[in-house]
Design a protein around this motif. Structure first.
Motif, PDB file in Angstrom:
ATOM      1  N   UNK A 275       0.842  -1.202   0.000  1.00  0.00           N
ATOM      2  CA  UNK A 275       0.000   0.000   0.000  1.00  0.00           C
ATOM      3  C   UNK A 275       0.874   1.246   0.000  1.00  0.00           C
ATOM      4  N   UNK A 276       0.326   2.338  -0.532  1.00  0.00           N
ATOM      5  CA  UNK A 276       1.018   3.620  -0.503  1.00  0.00           C
ATOM      6  C   UNK A 276       1.399   3.975   0.932  1.00  0.00           C
ATOM      7  N   UNK A 277       2.656   4.286   1.144  1.00  0.00           N
ATOM      8  CA  UNK A 277       3.181   4.456   2.496  1.00  0.00           C
ATOM      9  C   UNK A 277       2.485   5.564   3.281  1.00  0.00           C
ATOM     10  N   UNK A 278       2.207   6.668   2.635  1.00  0.00           N
ATOM     11  CA  UNK A 278       1.684   7.831   3.348  1.00  0.00           C
ATOM     12  C   UNK A 278       0.178   8.021   3.191  1.00  0.00           C
ATOM     13  N   UNK A 279      -0.503   7.054   2.565  1.00  0.00           N
ATOM     14  CA  UNK A 279      -1.924   7.242   2.294  1.00  0.00           C
ATOM     15  C   UNK A 279      -2.832   6.315   3.093  1.00  0.00           C
ATOM     16  N   UNK A 280      -2.257   5.302   3.727  1.00  0.00           N
ATOM     17  CA  UNK A 280      -3.060   4.337   4.472  1.00  0.00           C
ATOM     18  C   UNK A 280      -2.441   4.061   5.833  1.00  0.00           C
ATOM     19  N   UNK A 281      -3.308   3.814   6.804  1.00  0.00           N
ATOM     20  CA  UNK A 281      -2.915   3.196   8.067  1.00  0.00           C
ATOM     21  C   UNK A 281      -3.390   1.750   8.026  1.00  0.00           C
ATOM     22  N   UNK A 282      -2.480   0.817   8.254  1.00  0.00           N
ATOM     23  CA  UNK A 282      -2.849  -0.599   8.249  1.00  0.00           C
ATOM     24  C   UNK A 282      -3.333  -0.965   9.646  1.00  0.00           C
ATOM     25  N   UNK A 283      -4.601  -1.335   9.743  1.00  0.00           N
ATOM     26  CA  UNK A 283      -5.206  -1.592  11.055  1.00  0.00           C
ATOM     27  C   UNK A 283      -5.186  -3.061  11.452  1.00  0.00           C
ATOM     28  N   UNK A 284      -5.355  -3.945  10.466  1.00  0.00           N
ATOM     29  CA  UNK A 284      -5.386  -5.379  10.754  1.00  0.00           C
ATOM     30  C   UNK A 284      -4.763  -6.127   9.582  1.00  0.00           C
ATOM     31  N   UNK A 285      -4.280  -7.341   9.854  1.00  0.00           N
ATOM     32  CA  UNK A 285      -3.812  -8.241   8.805  1.00  0.00           C
ATOM     33  C   UNK A 285      -4.049  -9.663   9.268  1.00  0.00           C
TER      34      UNK A 285
END
Length: 316
Positions: A275-285
């Motif tokens: 994912x784009x580094x500065x455009x998303x917060x990864x909440x779960x995986x």
């Protein structure tokens, strides 16, 4: 009479709150700025599982629903073992979703509207038009499966990291670059790239990770070029954002079928979400697959030789 009215009122009150909670829990992602993204290799459309077609479709749908996915990037979405029909299209129709077919292997299905990024040829990526008005670029990759360098390292065919990296660059790097070239005009859009990379993450084969792994068949670290290029271009490995400790959470997706392709097997995490580094917060995986220590969300029977991956993203 008063007691009866009180019981009716209490029943209606419980029903009201139950409906309200259900409505909140089932609210479509995208309306609240979150998105659940899945990558899923279907293993020759699912026919390689050797179950009746309707049974395989049932468990493929169960996997998507269990993951609570909003968009899925498929690999091996058709098969040469039956009629060659698109399994992605069948699954999209079953869910009432949109579908974009890239080629015999790759497809995207989504609960959100899909527009190809390139209308002059078959597009590897699409623009997802979310219900909150946001547009996101979503691309799906299926990189070359041979040579598979982890096996060649284990078999002594590649003597060092330089040989492994050279082999991987020749096999796959042009495919990653081709995707990056296709989406270059959309550099301002939040971007997600998923797929079966047929190559491990460079984050999983560092000196420390290989030392911690302690597998005598894998004697050296490798800076795998396909994933390294994406990181260099400003993407982040969504699974490793949530689980940075490789030893504690290896997240192996290859393979769910022990002993089918090699014995002893060389397991790795090759089904990836970037994912784009500065455009998303990864909440779960989470890893989706057969009941096993590697699986977070289990489906039995599991209809693939790859485990799938789902991540939940919040847009910034």
């Amino acid at each position: 009479m008063l007691r009866i009215l009180l019981v009716i009122f209490q029943t209606l009150l419980v029903a009201f709150f139950s409906i309200s909670c259900q409505s909140t829990n089932n609210r479509k992602s995208g309306e609240s700025g979150t998105l659940r993204v899945m990558t899923f290799n279907l293993w020759h459309g699912g026919d390689a599982v050797k179950l009746p077609r309707d049974t395989t479709v049932k468990y493929q749908l169960a996997a998507i629903r269990r993951a609570n996915a909003d968009v899925v990037g498929f690999q091996e979405q058709t098969t040469n073992q039956s009629d060659g029909a698109s399994r992605a299209k069948l699954l999209a129709d079953s869910l009432g979703w949109y579908c974009h077919i890239v080629d015999a292997s790759r497809a995207v299905i989504s609960r959100f509207d899909i527009q190809p990024v390139d209308t002059t040829k078959v597009s590897q990526a699409v623009v997802l038009q979310l219900s909150n008005g946001a547009d996101i670029v979503f691309g799906v990759m299926h990189l070359m499966y041979t040579p598979y360098e982890p096996y060649d390292i284990a078999d002594g065919k590649l003597p060092d990291a330089a040989a492994a990296e050279a082999s991987a660059r020749k096999a796959r790097l042009h495919q990653v670059q081709d995707m990056l070239d296709e989406i270059a005009a959309y550099s301002d859009y939040p971007t997600i790239l998923v797929g079966d990379f047929n190559e491990p993450s460079c984050l999983d084969w560092t000196e420390k990770a290989i030392e911690d792994r302690g597998d005598t068949l894998l004697p050296f670290a490798v800076h795998w070029p396909a994933t390294a290029l994406l990181i260099d271009r400003g993407f982040k490995d969504a699974y490793r954002v949530v689980y940075p400790d490789v030893k504690q959470r290896p997240g192996y997706t290859w393979t769910s079928v022990e002993g089918l392709w090699r014995n002893p097997e060389v397991h790795d995490r090759i089904d990836l979400v970037y994912v784009s580094k500065d455009r998303f917060t990864v909440q779960e995986a989470a890893v989706v697959g057969e009941p096993s220590p590697m699986t977070d969300l289990a489906i039995q029977p599991w209809p693939s030789d790859h485990r799938a991956v789902v991540v939940e993203l919040a847009m910034r």
